[in-house]
Design a protein around this motif. Structure first.
Motif, PDB file in Angstrom:
ATOM      1  N   ILE A 158       0.749  -1.095   0.151  1.00  0.00           N
ATOM      2  CA  ILE A 158       0.101   0.005   0.000  1.00  0.00           C
ATOM      3  C   ILE A 158       0.946   1.210   0.030  1.00  0.00           C
ATOM      4  O   ILE A 158       0.604   2.202  -0.783  1.00  0.00           O
ATOM      5  CB  ILE A 158      -0.816   0.133   1.193  1.00  0.00           C
ATOM      6  CG1 ILE A 158      -1.810  -1.389   1.307  1.00  0.00           C
ATOM      7  CG2 ILE A 158      -1.983   1.328   1.200  1.00  0.00           C
ATOM      8  CD1 ILE A 158      -2.524  -1.659   0.378  1.00  0.00           C
ATOM      9  N   THR A 227      -1.618  -4.736  -5.928  1.00  0.00           N
ATOM     10  CA  THR A 227      -1.939  -3.563  -5.858  1.00  0.00           C
ATOM     11  C   THR A 227      -2.200  -2.739  -7.465  1.00  0.00           C
ATOM     12  O   THR A 227      -1.254  -2.956  -7.976  1.00  0.00           O
ATOM     13  CB  THR A 227      -1.002  -2.785  -5.164  1.00  0.00           C
ATOM     14  OG1 THR A 227      -0.722  -3.527  -3.904  1.00  0.00           O
ATOM     15  CG2 THR A 227      -1.033  -1.442  -5.128  1.00  0.00           C
ATOM     16  N   SER A 229      -1.439  -0.369  -9.010  1.00  0.00           N
ATOM     17  CA  SER A 229      -0.495   0.950  -8.885  1.00  0.00           C
ATOM     18  C   SER A 229      -0.232   1.391 -10.361  1.00  0.00           C
ATOM     19  O   SER A 229       0.133   2.711 -10.087  1.00  0.00           O
ATOM     20  CB  SER A 229       0.829   0.529  -8.490  1.00  0.00           C
ATOM     21  OG  SER A 229       1.399  -0.786  -9.184  1.00  0.00           O
ATOM     22  N   HIS A 291      -5.962  -4.257  -4.230  1.00  0.00           N
ATOM     23  CA  HIS A 291      -5.906  -3.095  -3.521  1.00  0.00           C
ATOM     24  C   HIS A 291      -6.056  -1.912  -4.692  1.00  0.00           C
ATOM     25  O   HIS A 291      -5.008  -2.098  -5.508  1.00  0.00           O
ATOM     26  CB  HIS A 291      -4.897  -2.652  -2.493  1.00  0.00           C
ATOM     27  CG  HIS A 291      -4.539  -4.030  -1.475  1.00  0.00           C
ATOM     28  ND1 HIS A 291      -5.273  -3.907  -0.523  1.00  0.00           N
ATOM     29  CD2 HIS A 291      -3.839  -5.157  -1.732  1.00  0.00           C
ATOM     30  CE1 HIS A 291      -4.955  -5.119   0.274  1.00  0.00           C
ATOM     31  NE2 HIS A 291      -4.181  -5.847  -0.727  1.00  0.00           N
ATOM     32  N   LEU A 293      -5.084   2.238  -4.835  1.00  0.00           N
ATOM     33  CA  LEU A 293      -4.230   3.120  -4.306  1.00  0.00           C
ATOM     34  C   LEU A 293      -5.182   4.567  -4.122  1.00  0.00           C
ATOM     35  O   LEU A 293      -5.825   4.924  -4.793  1.00  0.00           O
ATOM     36  CB  LEU A 293      -2.993   3.688  -4.831  1.00  0.00           C
ATOM     37  CG  LEU A 293      -1.936   2.533  -5.049  1.00  0.00           C
ATOM     38  CD1 LEU A 293      -0.640   2.956  -5.633  1.00  0.00           C
ATOM     39  CD2 LEU A 293      -1.497   1.904  -3.628  1.00  0.00           C
TER      40      LEU A 293
END
Ligand code: LMR
Length: 335
Positions: A158, A227, A229, A291, A293
Motif C-alpha cells: 500500500i 495493488t 499501482s 487494493h 491506491l
C-alpha cells in the motif's frame, strides 16, 4: 539404355521437383512466452491466420507459445541468429541486445496513462530508437501495447515502505532494477517461464505485470495481494530478423505488412478488454485481495519513485530524458 533412364529420371525429377520447390511455403516461426489465452497469444494466432490468408498460403506461420521454443533471453539470440523469425518480447528486455535506450520506458509513471503511451509510440522519436534495433539485425514491425502494470506479493503493498526487504522478480534492465531498489526491495531478473514456480516456492516474494498475465499464468493462486499501482507499462515490440524480412519477395512482404497492421489493431483492442476482465476474475477468485491506491498513497509512491528519473539522467543523458518527456507529453507529477 542406362544413360537414357538416368536422363529420363533427371527430366522427371526436374519436372516434378521444381514446382514442388517453388511452392514450398516460407516458414515463419513465431515464438513467445505467454499463454495462448493471453492477448499476445491470441494476437499471434490471429497474425498466423491473416498472414497465411494474405499470402495465399505462400507463408506458413508456426506459433510456439509459453516459452515452448525459447525463453526470454534465448529468443532474442535465436532471432539474431535466424533460428526464429518473429517475436513479440517486452521492450523492458532489450538491454541484452545492447540497446539500452528502451529501458527508459520503465521510468515510473512515465507511461502509466494510455494517452502518453500512444503519443510516445506515434512520435518520430520511435524512428530513432528503431534504428538502434536495426543496427543489431532486428527490425521492429509494430508495437503492441499491453497496458499499465500492477504489483503482486504475499504482503499488501500500500505504501512504498511495504516493499522493504522483499525479493521482487523483474524482467530486466537498469531502470527496473533502480525502481525496485528505490522501494527498498531486492530485484531479481527471472525469465517469465520461471516466475510461477519462483513465487510458489518463495524464491521471490512478488512481481509486477498486467492482470491478463497474472490470470493466465495463475500467479494469483500463489500471491495473496495485488495493488493496482499502474506505475509502469508492458509494451511489446513485434520484431523480425532484418535479413530474413529483407529477403522476402515484395508481394509476400506486402501481405505480411497487412497482417501486421491488422493484428496490431486486434492486439490493442484485445489487451484493453482482457486486462479489465482479468482483474475482475482475479477479484472474483477470492484468492488474491485487490487494493486500489488512494490519492495520498499514490502521491507517496510518486514522491518515492520520481528520484529514479533524476538518477537515470546520468544513464541516458538529461537531454534524452527531456526529449522523451516531450515526445510522450509527460510532465513530472508533483507529489
Ligand atoms: C514478463 O516477463 O513478465 C512479461 O514481459 C511477459 C510477456 O511477454 O508478457
Amino acid at each position: 539404355m542406362q544413360r537414357f533412364v538416368i536422363a529420363f529420371a533427371a527430366v522427371l525429377a526436374f519436372a516434378l521437383g521444381l514446382p514442388a520447390l517453388a511452392q514450398a511455403p516460407i516458414v515463419i516461426k513465431f515464438s513467445h512466452v505467454v499463454s495462448p489465452d493471453a492477448p499476445k497469444g491470441k494476437a499471434s494466432l490471429y497474425f498466423k491466420e491473416l498472414a497465411e490468408k494474405y499470402t495465399n498460403g505462400r507463408v506458413q506461420v508456426e506459433v510456439y507459445p509459453n516459452s515452448s521454443l525459447y525463453k526470454d533471453k534465448e529468443e532474442l539470440e535465436a532471432l539474431q541468429l535466424g533460428s526464429v523469425q518473429l517475436l513479440a518480447p517486452s521492450i523492458s528486455k532489450f538491454s541484452p541486445l545492447g540497446v539500452k535506450e528502451f529501458d527508459i520506458f520503465d521510468l515510473p509513471f512515465l507511461m502509466s496513462d494510455d494517452s502518453h503511451a500512444r503519443q510516445m509510440m506515434a512520435s518520430p522519436m520511435m524512428d530513432e530508437l528503431n534504428k538502434k534495433l536495426e543496427a543489431k539485425g532486428v527490425s521492429p514491425l509494430a508495437y503492441w501495447d499491453n497496458g499499465a502494470i500492477v504489483y503482486t506479493a504475499n504482503r499488501a503493498l500500500i505504501w512504498p515502505e511495504d516493499f522493504r526487504g522483499l525479493k521482487m522478480r523483474i524482467q530486466g534492465g537498469k531502470v527496473y532494477d533502480a525502481v525496485t531498489r528505490e522501494l527498498g526491495a531486492l530485484p531479481q531478473i527471472l525469465p517469465f517461464s520461471a516466475v510461477y514456480q519462483a513465487l510458489q516456492t518463495g524464491v521471490v516474494d512478488g512481481e509486477d505485470n498486467v492482470p491478463s498475465n497474472i490470470l493466465t499464468q495463475k500467479f494469483y493462486e500463489v500471491q495473496k495481494h495485488l495493488t493496482v499501482s499502474y506505475h509502469s507499462r508492458l509494451t511489446y515490440a513485434l520484431i523480425t530478423n532484418k535479413t530474413f524480412w529483407a529477403s522476402l519477395p515484395p508481394d509476400v512482404r506486402e501481405g505480411l505488412d497487412r497482417a501486421v497492421k491488422e493484428s496490431t489493431e486486434f492486439f490493442n483492442a484485445t489487451a484493453a478488454k482482457d486486462n479489465a476482465d482479468a482483474l475482475e476474475k482475479i477479484k472474483a477468485s477470492g484468492k488474491t485481495e485487490v487494493h486500489y491506491l488512494s490519492d495520498a498513497e499514490r502521491k507517496a509512491w510518486i514522491a518515492k519513485l520520481m528520484p529514479v528519473h533524476t538518477e537515470m539522467q546520468a544513464r541516458f543523458g538529461k537531454e534524452f530524458v527531456e526529449r522523451i518527456y516531450k515526445a510522450s507529453g509527460f510532465t513530472p507529477p508533483q507529489s
